[in-house]
Design a protein around this motif. Structure first.
Motif, mmCIF file in Angstrom:
data_model
loop_
_atom_site.group_PDB
_atom_site.id
_atom_site.type_symbol
_atom_site.label_atom_id
_atom_site.label_comp_id
_atom_site.label_asym_id
_atom_site.label_seq_id
_atom_site.Cartn_x
_atom_site.Cartn_y
_atom_site.Cartn_z
ATOM 1 N N ARG A 174 12.862 122.463 -55.768
ATOM 2 C CA ARG A 174 12.841 123.832 -55.217
ATOM 3 C C ARG A 174 13.111 124.873 -56.306
ATOM 4 N N GLY A 175 14.073 124.549 -57.192
ATOM 5 C CA GLY A 175 14.428 125.495 -58.252
ATOM 6 C C GLY A 175 13.239 125.813 -59.145
ATOM 7 N N VAL A 176 12.447 124.807 -59.448
ATOM 8 C CA VAL A 176 11.247 125.025 -60.251
ATOM 9 C C VAL A 176 10.238 125.847 -59.458
ATOM 10 N N GLU A 177 10.016 125.467 -58.215
ATOM 11 C CA GLU A 177 9.056 126.193 -57.369
ATOM 12 C C GLU A 177 9.437 127.667 -57.217
ATOM 13 N N GLU A 178 10.744 127.908 -57.092
ATOM 14 C CA GLU A 178 11.199 129.298 -56.918
ATOM 15 C C GLU A 178 11.311 130.043 -58.242
ATOM 16 N N PRO A 197 9.084 105.389 -53.464
ATOM 17 C CA PRO A 197 7.911 105.253 -54.329
ATOM 18 C C PRO A 197 7.381 106.602 -54.819
ATOM 19 N N GLU A 198 7.377 107.610 -53.954
ATOM 20 C CA GLU A 198 6.828 108.905 -54.378
ATOM 21 C C GLU A 198 7.726 109.605 -55.402
ATOM 22 N N ASP A 199 8.922 109.070 -55.618
ATOM 23 C CA ASP A 199 9.862 109.717 -56.518
ATOM 24 C C ASP A 199 9.639 109.308 -57.980
ATOM 25 N N VAL A 200 8.859 108.242 -58.177
ATOM 26 C CA VAL A 200 8.671 107.715 -59.531
ATOM 27 C C VAL A 200 7.933 108.734 -60.400
ATOM 28 N N GLY A 201 8.591 109.168 -61.463
ATOM 29 C CA GLY A 201 7.946 110.084 -62.403
ATOM 30 C C GLY A 201 7.855 111.519 -61.944
ATOM 31 N N SER A 202 8.434 111.839 -60.816
ATOM 32 C CA SER A 202 8.238 113.184 -60.272
ATOM 33 C C SER A 202 9.014 114.260 -61.036
ATOM 34 N N ALA A 203 10.187 113.934 -61.560
ATOM 35 C CA ALA A 203 10.944 114.943 -62.321
ATOM 36 C C ALA A 203 10.188 115.288 -63.606
ATOM 37 N N GLU A 204 9.679 114.292 -64.277
ATOM 38 C CA GLU A 204 8.899 114.541 -65.489
ATOM 39 C C GLU A 204 7.662 115.384 -65.145
ATOM 40 N N ALA A 205 7.048 115.084 -64.024
ATOM 41 C CA ALA A 205 5.859 115.848 -63.632
ATOM 42 C C ALA A 205 6.195 117.325 -63.414
ATOM 43 N N LEU A 206 7.419 117.584 -62.997
ATOM 44 C CA LEU A 206 7.841 118.976 -62.804
ATOM 45 C C LEU A 206 8.182 119.650 -64.127
ATOM 46 N N GLY A 207 8.306 118.864 -65.194
ATOM 47 C CA GLY A 207 8.573 119.454 -66.488
ATOM 48 C C GLY A 207 9.943 119.137 -67.068
ATOM 49 N N TYR A 208 10.763 118.403 -66.331
ATOM 50 C CA TYR A 208 12.097 118.062 -66.829
ATOM 51 C C TYR A 208 12.041 116.978 -67.901
ATOM 52 N N GLU A 209 12.990 117.016 -68.790
ATOM 53 C CA GLU A 209 13.232 115.858 -69.636
ATOM 54 C C GLU A 209 14.236 114.976 -68.883
ATOM 55 N N VAL A 210 13.913 113.693 -68.790
ATOM 56 C CA VAL A 210 14.780 112.783 -68.035
ATOM 57 C C VAL A 210 15.258 111.663 -68.955
ATOM 58 N N ILE A 211 16.555 111.515 -69.026
ATOM 59 C CA ILE A 211 17.137 110.394 -69.768
ATOM 60 C C ILE A 211 17.822 109.499 -68.757
ATOM 61 N N ARG A 212 17.126 108.436 -68.409
ATOM 62 C CA ARG A 212 17.705 107.541 -67.404
ATOM 63 C C ARG A 212 18.952 106.850 -67.968
ATOM 64 N N TRP A 213 19.827 106.384 -67.072
ATOM 65 C CA TRP A 213 21.059 105.756 -67.510
ATOM 66 C C TRP A 213 20.798 104.545 -68.402
ATOM 67 N N ARG A 214 19.773 103.787 -68.058
ATOM 68 C CA ARG A 214 19.519 102.573 -68.845
ATOM 69 C C ARG A 214 19.263 102.922 -70.303
ATOM 70 N N GLU A 215 18.584 104.046 -70.526
ATOM 71 C CA GLU A 215 18.334 104.482 -71.902
ATOM 72 C C GLU A 215 19.620 105.080 -72.494
ATOM 73 N N LEU A 216 20.277 105.864 -71.697
ATOM 74 C CA LEU A 216 21.488 106.527 -72.150
ATOM 75 C C LEU A 216 22.592 105.522 -72.498
ATOM 76 N N ALA A 217 22.600 104.392 -71.774
ATOM 77 C CA ALA A 217 23.618 103.364 -72.012
ATOM 78 C C ALA A 217 23.557 102.850 -73.443
ATOM 79 N N ARG A 218 22.377 102.919 -74.024
ATOM 80 C CA ARG A 218 22.201 102.383 -75.389
ATOM 81 C C ARG A 218 22.202 103.490 -76.441
ATOM 82 N N MET A 219 22.363 104.729 -76.005
ATOM 83 C CA MET A 219 22.231 105.852 -76.920
ATOM 84 C C MET A 219 23.602 106.273 -77.439
ATOM 85 N N ASP A 220 23.642 106.607 -78.719
ATOM 86 C CA ASP A 220 24.875 107.129 -79.288
ATOM 87 C C ASP A 220 25.153 108.506 -78.666
#
Lengths: 330, 330, 330, 330, 330, 330
Positions: A174-178, A197-220
């Motif tokens: 909504r924040g992006v739409e508004e 299922p419809e949620d897969v990849g939807s944040a990226e499609a809206l333009g967000y950068e997404v760092i999932r926990w699995r990636e973040l768990a390995r990140m300094d």
């Protein structure tokens, strides 16, 4: 000289004897717009819990976080910052209308806007996450589309629930739409768990950068800090911290627990790595006390607040000797 | 031949059918000074909780740890030690006077001294941390100033609270002032969280070596063990374990929870890395059962005790065949 | 075309409004042998808790896991699998006779056998671990001695308790003796904590490969997956997951908690690393709701089930377009 | 002179500092048959919970009642009796075999018989109600068929459950069938709540006098006492008190709660009205600590025990000066 | 015109959104001696819990009662009194020194005295009962020996505990000895449960009138009111309400629960029957939140306060139109 | 012959092994309008909790009551009625939209209307009390203005909250205004506790008969039954039972607890005294599981449902032999 608001001294009388629980034993000023002292930060409770898809109870989040926060002391030895450099108050709770989410958003936005207009940083204690819709609208009215730094197990970018558009899982769409959020300057971190299922990849499609926990768990943590700063730049930032970012072992008192997440030490390290950002809004949400035990979730939330206040202090009050600050409510 | 005290056999009857809960299903001997068998270790409950600045409840710590400890079995597969090489008893509780801390310290010191004089190691189950003042005094009366190995989220070196000098946050300053602790031979580990401004650097100023949790989090356990042994040398050691060393997700049942701490696995690895020390006093404190759930804090405390007993056994009873030992109560 | 069973849609009505709690909001079919649709997986509650040496309460495990599982969504973003490729139902509870363990094993074996005969994978929700004796017998009757992949803090290979042979700590010895398990193709992972002296090395002596938690804590999940696959090969696999594999901070609601274990993130990573195995039996056991708080243990158990179902889906339904499958109950 | 066993003095040291929890801070004598002092009453824990149709957890009943009982003081001002006229000990727990009810009954009967043979009254702390089968058999072996005074919300006279004959709802039918109870000299009181159709009138058909709660609610306690005494006469009495007699608001920690029952004050008044009976066996059962909160159920159970001990003292030790008593274990 | 302090309006914003929890949503005035408005009643938290013989935890009583009290509304339909006729504030907490009971009494007495001197009625929220020693001393300093109307399960007239004289079970003996209480004008009501032998008849020996619960249970509330009024006459009254007066089913969150007591309805009826008394001091003590569940004890305590405030209002503000009152703090 | 729906037999398999929890172990029929058997009563969960002024959590009420109800047996010995004379099903949950109360009322009314049209009695399990607005509207659409028999601590006749008209405290005013309730044929019973000044006398002003708890406490249940029947006559009745009618000691798990209320025994006696009424709608509301403990509130709610079903059975199925009934869904 302008009054500087600070916590009651817990070495003079026991912290459990500090009277009505305010955040961090700060002075309670119900009407901060008429306060005589300077206010850098105003803590505002936002006790919503209606528009949620699983557990309610977050309406008692502000009370519980205040109760736990009496244990906080002034100085952060990890970062060397004394948060009481900031002149802070507890401004009580915002008006909400349980069962009427649209009305709640309206009243909440009207309540928050004067803080942003006067350069006071309101630290919002939720309440469920749906409240950020009002926060984003009020912020954008003053600062234009905001950069969001969003810690959460869930992206909250779904389109609707049962036919309604404003819910605790739809705000960042909504924040992006508004047009109140700038996704190209925003980061979401910590997402995990099963999804629709419809949620897969939807944040990226809206333009967000997404760092999932699995990636973040390995990140300094430092690398994480760099990525956030690179994304956000010098934009006005709204930091939104959903307590379910942390694993339910550490934060059981929440509305939509998601197992398999970070522990509290790593969580604090990630926050400390954020570095200088131009914080204009902060919220800590989804603490649901009826599902907590021994206040461990509330204690964690209060320490998350403390770390973030330290970040703010480092930027806003770099020199403790400074006694005036443009943009504060004086 | 002298009697060797050991736990009731849980394969013969269920551990939950072992009658009144003693530590590890050991024999209960209320007056160990008159016991006919050898005693290497005597478990002593010290149910204090008066002189504390936040939550009380630790007075039921000894009961809860005893209850959880019935799950302990004899052998430690990680270290290869069978703790029942040690002849151990449960010696009941020490006298305390709730609401009168100075009186409690007096009576407790008098109660503990005969154990140290006879070479029996009392494993103290707290109770809040303030009890160590008596433990240090009694130990020093027999052994001179002790080396302290102190696991805790807090340094407990403040000067006073509300005008009083003996409190659960002042003991390791008092101990130095009274000359019952040798800070140059002592280590504090695990400190974290917000502090009072005057507390910054104060333990180091008193002479302690301090390894904060943030540093310890990145340290190899073996390296930690080496640092402790280098510091302590062959001095008589008092190991003081405040359960709030561990994160509240693992140890919610405590008086002053501090988020952002170690997990239980790492905690045990650090204990296992300590290696041979000349243990003369051990205490495990700040378990507050009213704030625990499903006894997880008590279980953890009982396993911490088990690991430490294994360390003691490895030093005191290196060969299980040995049946006599100078310095035991026989 | 054959009906495909799938969960109720939580975006159409709130998940908390999904009526009687079935696993993952799946259709409840009390008599699956007469179902008209295809069934890949049938969730079966097995509410035992009699033959246990410490805490009871696991008889309410199936109810609690079902309750928590309503939060599960279809898609697993970490593995890219939509578990609803599998046609799944909730088949209710198996018959048990509290207080009469031998009778329970008989009735349970008779209840389970038709599932295995028809190629339906029953996902068993315990109940205490002793139920696997019936699972192994029924599986072996159809498939011969099974490969066991066993996650647990305890090896469960003791010989007897108080004179009885079937108990929640003896099954994996009995299974070898009865010839229903092939230990040379089986792995035990996660063991830790104090043990009875006679228990040292006993699983290895029976022929199992044992990866203790201390070793596993340092092992890369992928390496773990390779070791399991190398051991198991293409044998029919029974995966047995005792929730006490996970640390009690994450899984307090269990019968025999063992501190010092893995967190939930690592647990899920280990499961994801298992890779393609020929699953014929799965059980998730020892969830004891009276000792849980805010359902965190049940939530974790439901996500463990979800990850394992994803593993099954990846093997059994590699292509979502596939609509028929030999060996399913149609 | 023969030793008289009495509680530890709670005015000399705090009751919470009384060491391992024994009933009423009494001496713990694991093997009472070899005790040197006189024993009027021996408290015996019987931690069963297998053969129950709803909630388990009663295996921790003895521990919890002991824990609560440390609050008991010597004198009963309502009846003027000092219960410490009786020489009492805590005799630990009876052997039980969880999951094997028939075996439990065998071992329990063998454990109890020597007490009855020596004229010691064992006060049994359950455990679930099924344990009375062993109590009745052991009592009848010494005294012939016993008179039962049975307080309970349920009659426990069903014939079988799932095909088994010994269960926590069948004992008072089995007892009649086996000839160990004399129903014509027995009373059941407190029954209420929904029942199986076949259960209607079945206790009366077996020969019991039944006073349902609805009738008892309107009855004067003195009238109740008269009816019991008229029924029982001078027969040896076994008093069996199921804590679910009391409403779950007062006794939530139980296996089969039945709402709509008496409060605690009325319960105690009914016990006080019983008057002189020839008590040979007493049990207090179905306290299930995992379902209790703040030990209120255990406190109530401990006070029920205290009132009943007072009744015994009034009969057995009418004159405190009396120092010998035929039939005690000396 | 002088300001009249009244609660925040819960129909304008939700009571759970009333900001920091003050008693009954009243204004918080930390330093009432400098307040500009009139003050009839000042609510004062007294968070003691050191000098207690069983459970601690009452230090969080004031916080919990405040939290529950937000549910209170202005009007009492049973008595027709609107308590907001009284001008009331929340005056925060009194200074206490945990672990140092004598020091606590000193500081508390000094804190309370100005209230009594100015004719403000402090409604004390405990904290454990030992705090009344300071209350009685401060009251007597202003009014001479007070009449005590004491609701409690225990008489609190013991002589010493473990050698100390000031404890939560000795105050009403000490008060007589110190001459701050007039026992001949005082009543104790509700006593029950087991007692120490030396405690039998001791309150009466000191001169108190004692109405045990067993007698009170059969007494008409109006008769009770008459007896109290006859005893007290027109003396200045200190009403001391220990929450353990009520049965633990209704008040589980307390330090020394005593089963067999009154229910909440009867408790309120007894309070309503008191009629016009010259209240000068009121305390509600022994609420111990760690042992409460869902705040039921705190809710009851807040309603007890509400009923008593109504009694005060009826006497002090008989006519709502009256706007001035001699003896109030103006 | 038409199928008769009845509970699963708990003597054949344990009640805790009855699979997904349906009310009273009844068959679950998600779409009752297409059922082939006769349906006298359909249990419908209505998981609302948005429009409430204090605690939320009631959205999990239906789940919790179903869970507790598995303990119910067929026969009511107090009234001699076997409730299974009625053919009953569990019809799952009604659609609700959390956070959007007006939308919830719309969808709920549409969901309920077909039941009333077909003469099926829906037994509604709340959810908070605000749901009755939809129930009254749907009932009135079929039967005209209904007679309400309302058990509650609160009258729920306020005019608005924070500017909104539909809330859990306004329904019985709205119902009169909308003409869906006939107050002249309605009774409210059980009111107590503090109220807003404008609330005094308002229900009577609307035309309701109000029997406050204080009056009811002294009234013979039979007299109460007569008064209700005299008021209601032969009108179609909606019985609305708010669980906070009962004292919080018995029903802690509720949204707006009100101390000083009836116990469970008296509550059941009052229900039994109602006698023959023409029940068309029944709801049991305000069970809030996060605030319950050990399900005592849910157990009570399930027994209230059982008693009311017995009342319905007595009227609708006076002769068990009757196999057809006009107005049932066949």
């Amino acid at each position: 000289m302008t009054e500087h608001y600070r916590p009651d001294d817990s070495m003079r009388r026991p912290r459990f004897a500090s009277g009505p629980r305010t955040f961090m034993r700060l002075p309670y000023i119900a009407d901060p717009m008429t306060a005589t002292g300077r206010i850098d930060v105003a803590v505002v409770g936002v006790p919503t819990d209606s528009a949620v898809g699983y557990r309610s109870g977050a309406r008692f989040g502000p009370e519980a976080i205040r109760s736990a926060s009496i244990l906080l002391r002034d100085h952060n030895p990890e970062t060397g910052v004394d948060v009481t450099r900031l002149s802070m108050i507890d401004a009580g709770d915002a008006p909400v209308v349980p069962g009427y989410h649209d009305l709640t958003l309206e009243r909440l936005e009207a309540h928050l806007r004067p803080f942003y207009e006067r350069g006071v940083l309101p630290l919002l204690l939720g309440g469920d996450h749906s409240l950020v819709m009002a926060e984003m609208r009020a912020l954008a009215a003053v600062h234009g589309p905001v950069s969001v730094v969003h810690f959460d197990a869930h992206g909250d970018v779904l389109d609707d629930y049962y036919g309604v558009k404003h819910f605790h899982g739809t705000m960042f769409r909504r924040g992006v739409e508004e047009g109140v959020v700038d996704p190209s300057r925003s980061v979401q971190a910590g997402m995990r768990g099963s999804v629709h299922p419809e949620d897969v990849g939807s944040a990226e499609a809206l333009g967000y950068e997404v760092i999932r926990w699995r990636e973040l768990a390995r990140m300094d943590p430092e690398e994480f800090g760099r990525r956030v700063r690179a994304r956000v730049g010098d934009r006005p930032v709204m930091l939104s911290f959903d307590i379910d970012f942390v694993d339910p072992a550490y934060a059981p008192g929440t509305g939509t627990p998601e197992v398999g997440g970070p522990d509290s030490h790593r969580t604090l390290e990630l926050l400390r790595a954020l570095g200088p950002l131009d914080y204009r809004g902060i919220d800590i949400v989804e603490v649901s006390p009826p599902y907590d035990h021994s206040h461990i979730t509330s204690h964690l939330a209060s320490v998350v607040a403390f770390e973030l206040l330290g970040q703010v202090a480092a930027v806003r009050r770099p020199d403790a000797a400074a006694t005036t600050h443009t943009g504060s409510l004086t």
